[in-house]
Design a protein around this motif. Structure first.
Motif, PDB file in Angstrom:
ATOM      1  N   SER A 142      68.830  27.423   6.330  1.00  0.00           N
ATOM      2  CA  SER A 142      68.622  27.183   7.758  1.00  0.00           C
ATOM      3  C   SER A 142      69.204  25.820   8.125  1.00  0.00           C
ATOM      4  CB  SER A 142      67.125  27.195   8.072  1.00  0.00           C
ATOM      5  OG  SER A 142      66.486  26.079   7.464  1.00  0.00           O
ATOM      6  N   PRO A 143      69.411  25.580   9.412  1.00  0.00           N
ATOM      7  CA  PRO A 143      69.901  24.257   9.824  1.00  0.00           C
ATOM      8  C   PRO A 143      68.981  23.125   9.329  1.00  0.00           C
ATOM      9  CG  PRO A 143      70.130  25.799  11.627  1.00  0.00           C
ATOM     10  CD  PRO A 143      69.360  26.513  10.544  1.00  0.00           C
ATOM     11  N   ARG A 144      67.655  23.356   9.328  1.00  0.00           N
ATOM     12  CA  ARG A 144      66.712  22.334   8.875  1.00  0.00           C
ATOM     13  C   ARG A 144      66.885  22.058   7.374  1.00  0.00           C
ATOM     14  NH1 ARG A 144      64.042  18.382  11.372  1.00  0.00           N
ATOM     15  NH2 ARG A 144      61.849  18.851  11.520  1.00  0.00           N
ATOM     16  N   LEU A 150      69.618  22.493   5.630  1.00  0.00           N
ATOM     17  CA  LEU A 150      70.884  21.760   5.476  1.00  0.00           C
ATOM     18  C   LEU A 150      70.714  20.300   5.893  1.00  0.00           C
ATOM     19  CD1 LEU A 150      73.592  24.310   6.657  1.00  0.00           C
ATOM     20  CD2 LEU A 150      73.446  23.208   4.426  1.00  0.00           C
ATOM     21  N   GLN A 151      69.921  20.068   6.938  1.00  0.00           N
ATOM     22  CA  GLN A 151      69.665  18.698   7.396  1.00  0.00           C
ATOM     23  C   GLN A 151      68.953  17.897   6.301  1.00  0.00           C
ATOM     24  OE1 GLN A 151      66.701  18.365  10.512  1.00  0.00           O
ATOM     25  NE2 GLN A 151      67.716  16.562  11.378  1.00  0.00           N
ATOM     26  N   ILE A 152      67.952  18.491   5.706  1.00  0.00           N
ATOM     27  CA  ILE A 152      67.212  17.820   4.637  1.00  0.00           C
ATOM     28  C   ILE A 152      68.118  17.599   3.434  1.00  0.00           C
ATOM     29  CG2 ILE A 152      65.351  18.134   2.954  1.00  0.00           C
ATOM     30  CD1 ILE A 152      63.695  19.304   5.322  1.00  0.00           C
ATOM     31  N   LEU A 153      68.924  18.580   3.098  1.00  0.00           N
ATOM     32  CA  LEU A 153      69.857  18.438   1.976  1.00  0.00           C
ATOM     33  C   LEU A 153      70.862  17.321   2.255  1.00  0.00           C
ATOM     34  CD1 LEU A 153      70.741  19.384  -0.777  1.00  0.00           C
ATOM     35  CD2 LEU A 153      71.963  21.270   0.321  1.00  0.00           C
ATOM     36  N   ALA A 154      71.321  17.197   3.471  1.00  0.00           N
ATOM     37  CA  ALA A 154      72.248  16.115   3.831  1.00  0.00           C
ATOM     38  C   ALA A 154      71.580  14.752   3.645  1.00  0.00           C
ATOM     39  CB  ALA A 154      72.719  16.277   5.271  1.00  0.00           C
ATOM     40  N   LEU A 155      70.313  14.637   4.033  1.00  0.00           N
ATOM     41  CA  LEU A 155      69.591  13.373   3.863  1.00  0.00           C
ATOM     42  C   LEU A 155      69.371  13.066   2.384  1.00  0.00           C
ATOM     43  CD1 LEU A 155      67.083  13.775   6.817  1.00  0.00           C
ATOM     44  CD2 LEU A 155      68.968  12.123   6.661  1.00  0.00           C
ATOM     45  N   VAL A 156      69.107  14.084   1.592  1.00  0.00           N
ATOM     46  CA  VAL A 156      68.995  13.900   0.143  1.00  0.00           C
ATOM     47  C   VAL A 156      70.327  13.387  -0.408  1.00  0.00           C
ATOM     48  CG1 VAL A 156      68.753  15.126  -2.057  1.00  0.00           C
ATOM     49  CG2 VAL A 156      67.132  15.566  -0.208  1.00  0.00           C
ATOM     50  N   ALA A 170      58.420  21.118   0.109  1.00  0.00           N
ATOM     51  CA  ALA A 170      58.453  22.585   0.214  1.00  0.00           C
ATOM     52  C   ALA A 170      59.858  23.053   0.615  1.00  0.00           C
ATOM     53  CB  ALA A 170      57.424  23.068   1.226  1.00  0.00           C
ATOM     54  N   TYR A 171      60.466  22.374   1.577  1.00  0.00           N
ATOM     55  CA  TYR A 171      61.836  22.714   1.973  1.00  0.00           C
ATOM     56  C   TYR A 171      62.781  22.573   0.783  1.00  0.00           C
ATOM     57  CZ  TYR A 171      61.494  23.174   7.096  1.00  0.00           C
ATOM     58  OH  TYR A 171      61.237  23.607   8.362  1.00  0.00           O
ATOM     59  N   LEU A 172      62.652  21.481   0.038  1.00  0.00           N
ATOM     60  CA  LEU A 172      63.542  21.266  -1.094  1.00  0.00           C
ATOM     61  C   LEU A 172      63.338  22.322  -2.175  1.00  0.00           C
ATOM     62  CD1 LEU A 172      63.601  17.390  -1.417  1.00  0.00           C
ATOM     63  CD2 LEU A 172      65.465  18.896  -0.735  1.00  0.00           C
TER      64      LEU A 172
END
Length: 73
Positions: A8-10, A12-18, A40-42
């Motif tokens: 999901s976009p969220r 991908l957003q979290i992965l980009a911040l990681v 949980a997202y990760l």
């Protein structure tokens, strides 16, 4: 279905911040969500990408952006 279509976009957003080197706590603060939500997202990201850890997820993300070559097995 490819992993890019399942993220999901969220996620991908979290992965980009990681990939930027942010900690789970910092990501939570930036996005206004709980640290447990970030974790949980990760976990979902790792499962969808079939990777075991943060470093492998970041490698996948860099490859997705065209910044690295694929791993030769």
């Amino acid at each position: 279905m490819s992993p890019t279509k399942r993220l999901s976009p969220r996620k991908l957003q979290i992965l980009a911040l990681v990939a930027e080197g942010k900690t789970d706590r910092h990501i939570a603060i930036l996005l206004g969500i709980g640290e447990s939500t970030v974790k949980a997202y990760l976990h979902e990201v790792y499962t969808l990408l079939r990777v075991q850890n943060r470093a492998a997820a970041v490698y996948w993300y860099c490859h997705y952006l065209g910044l690295t070559a694929p791993i030769k097995e």
